[in-house]
Design a protein around this motif. Structure first.
Motif, PDB file in Angstrom:
ATOM      1  N   UNK A 134      23.087 -17.183 -37.417  1.00 60.63           N
ATOM      2  CA  UNK A 134      23.087 -15.874 -36.965  1.00 60.63           C
ATOM      3  C   UNK A 134      24.475 -15.475 -36.215  1.00 60.63           C
ATOM      4  N   UNK A 135      24.699 -14.236 -36.475  1.00 57.73           N
ATOM      5  CA  UNK A 135      26.151 -13.812 -36.126  1.00 57.73           C
ATOM      6  C   UNK A 135      25.751 -13.056 -34.821  1.00 57.73           C
ATOM      7  N   UNK A 136      27.011 -13.039 -33.784  1.00 52.33           N
ATOM      8  CA  UNK A 136      26.908 -12.342 -32.609  1.00 52.33           C
ATOM      9  C   UNK A 136      27.124 -10.966 -32.897  1.00 52.33           C
ATOM     10  N   UNK A 137      26.611 -10.003 -31.911  1.00 58.28           N
ATOM     11  CA  UNK A 137      26.752  -8.655 -32.134  1.00 58.28           C
ATOM     12  C   UNK A 137      27.904  -8.522 -30.988  1.00 58.28           C
ATOM     13  N   UNK A 138      28.940  -7.344 -31.320  1.00 58.72           N
ATOM     14  CA  UNK A 138      29.853  -7.322 -30.345  1.00 58.72           C
ATOM     15  C   UNK A 138      29.563  -5.856 -29.822  1.00 58.72           C
ATOM     16  N   UNK A 139      29.854  -5.718 -28.479  1.00 57.54           N
ATOM     17  CA  UNK A 139      29.523  -4.437 -27.939  1.00 57.54           C
ATOM     18  C   UNK A 139      31.173  -4.284 -27.189  1.00 57.54           C
ATOM     19  N   UNK A 140      31.779  -3.097 -27.425  1.00 56.02           N
ATOM     20  CA  UNK A 140      32.984  -2.690 -26.899  1.00 56.02           C
ATOM     21  C   UNK A 140      32.961  -1.521 -26.025  1.00 56.02           C
ATOM     22  N   UNK A 141      33.143  -1.795 -24.553  1.00 54.02           N
ATOM     23  CA  UNK A 141      33.493  -0.777 -23.579  1.00 54.02           C
ATOM     24  C   UNK A 141      34.788   0.014 -23.994  1.00 54.02           C
ATOM     25  N   UNK A 142      34.409   1.260 -24.372  1.00 53.88           N
ATOM     26  CA  UNK A 142      35.848   2.108 -24.689  1.00 53.88           C
ATOM     27  C   UNK A 142      36.366   2.568 -23.481  1.00 53.88           C
ATOM     28  N   UNK A 143      37.601   2.650 -23.287  1.00 56.94           N
ATOM     29  CA  UNK A 143      38.303   3.026 -22.197  1.00 56.94           C
ATOM     30  C   UNK A 143      37.962   4.485 -21.704  1.00 56.94           C
ATOM     31  N   UNK A 144      37.274   4.786 -20.409  1.00 59.51           N
ATOM     32  CA  UNK A 144      36.711   5.848 -20.100  1.00 59.51           C
ATOM     33  C   UNK A 144      35.756   6.348 -21.114  1.00 59.51           C
ATOM     34  N   UNK A 145      34.965   5.779 -21.928  1.00 57.47           N
ATOM     35  CA  UNK A 145      34.058   6.240 -22.747  1.00 57.47           C
ATOM     36  C   UNK A 145      32.738   5.380 -23.092  1.00 57.47           C
ATOM     37  N   UNK A 146      32.402   5.534 -24.200  1.00 60.71           N
ATOM     38  CA  UNK A 146      30.788   4.900 -24.468  1.00 60.71           C
ATOM     39  C   UNK A 146      31.010   3.418 -24.853  1.00 60.71           C
ATOM     40  N   UNK A 147      29.734   2.554 -24.707  1.00 59.89           N
ATOM     41  CA  UNK A 147      29.816   1.416 -25.322  1.00 59.89           C
ATOM     42  C   UNK A 147      29.483   1.601 -26.722  1.00 59.89           C
ATOM     43  N   UNK A 148      30.444   0.789 -27.651  1.00 52.62           N
ATOM     44  CA  UNK A 148      30.213   1.011 -29.045  1.00 52.62           C
ATOM     45  C   UNK A 148      29.903  -0.203 -29.634  1.00 52.62           C
ATOM     46  N   UNK A 149      28.985  -0.003 -30.517  1.00 50.70           N
ATOM     47  CA  UNK A 149      28.190  -1.070 -31.306  1.00 50.70           C
ATOM     48  C   UNK A 149      28.429  -0.917 -32.651  1.00 50.70           C
ATOM     49  N   UNK A 150      29.209  -1.606 -33.593  1.00 51.77           N
ATOM     50  CA  UNK A 150      29.494  -1.395 -35.087  1.00 51.77           C
ATOM     51  C   UNK A 150      28.679  -2.080 -35.873  1.00 51.77           C
ATOM     52  N   UNK A 151      27.685  -3.105 -35.442  1.00 52.82           N
ATOM     53  CA  UNK A 151      26.679  -3.841 -36.319  1.00 52.82           C
ATOM     54  C   UNK A 151      25.506  -3.206 -36.209  1.00 52.82           C
ATOM     55  N   UNK A 152      24.358  -3.464 -37.083  1.00 57.26           N
ATOM     56  CA  UNK A 152      23.291  -3.163 -36.867  1.00 57.26           C
ATOM     57  C   UNK A 152      22.609  -3.718 -35.701  1.00 57.26           C
ATOM     58  N   UNK A 153      21.763  -2.827 -35.232  1.00 57.65           N
ATOM     59  CA  UNK A 153      21.110  -3.244 -33.788  1.00 57.65           C
ATOM     60  C   UNK A 153      19.750  -2.377 -33.610  1.00 57.65           C
ATOM     61  N   UNK A 154      18.776  -2.707 -32.854  1.00 58.04           N
ATOM     62  CA  UNK A 154      17.562  -2.201 -32.568  1.00 58.04           C
ATOM     63  C   UNK A 154      17.680  -1.781 -31.362  1.00 58.04           C
ATOM     64  N   UNK A 155      17.337  -0.721 -30.992  1.00 59.12           N
ATOM     65  CA  UNK A 155      17.460  -0.018 -29.784  1.00 59.12           C
ATOM     66  C   UNK A 155      16.023   0.169 -29.160  1.00 59.12           C
ATOM     67  N   UNK A 156      15.702  -0.247 -28.071  1.00 67.00           N
ATOM     68  CA  UNK A 156      14.182   0.004 -27.569  1.00 67.00           C
ATOM     69  C   UNK A 156      14.223   0.989 -26.473  1.00 67.00           C
TER      70      UNK A 156
END
Length: 70
Positions: free
Chosen positions: A1-23
């Protein structure tokens, strides 16, 4: 299983590039993710929460992340 990377963009949103489920914590329903990457609001001003709609730029959001030592 690979880790999901979440990047906090400078003065912006949290960016998720991999498939993700949001509840939705209030309803327990899965929120549709139409495309990748997905950007999640950090400024609290989005009209499409939890997704980013670019309001951070209009409100002058300062999203500086400083490492906190325990």
């Amino acid at each position: 299983m690979s880790d999901t990377t979440i990047t906090a963009l400078k003065n912006g949103p949290l960016l998720i590039k991999e498939s993700v489920k949001i509840i939705d914590g209030a309803t327990g329903q899965e929120l549709p993710v139409a495309r990748l990457p997905v950007a999640l609001c950090r400024c609290g001003q989005s009209g499409n929460k939890p997704f980013c709609d670019g309001m951070h730029g209009k409100v002058g959001f300062d999203g500086t992340c400083a490492r906190q030592n325990p």
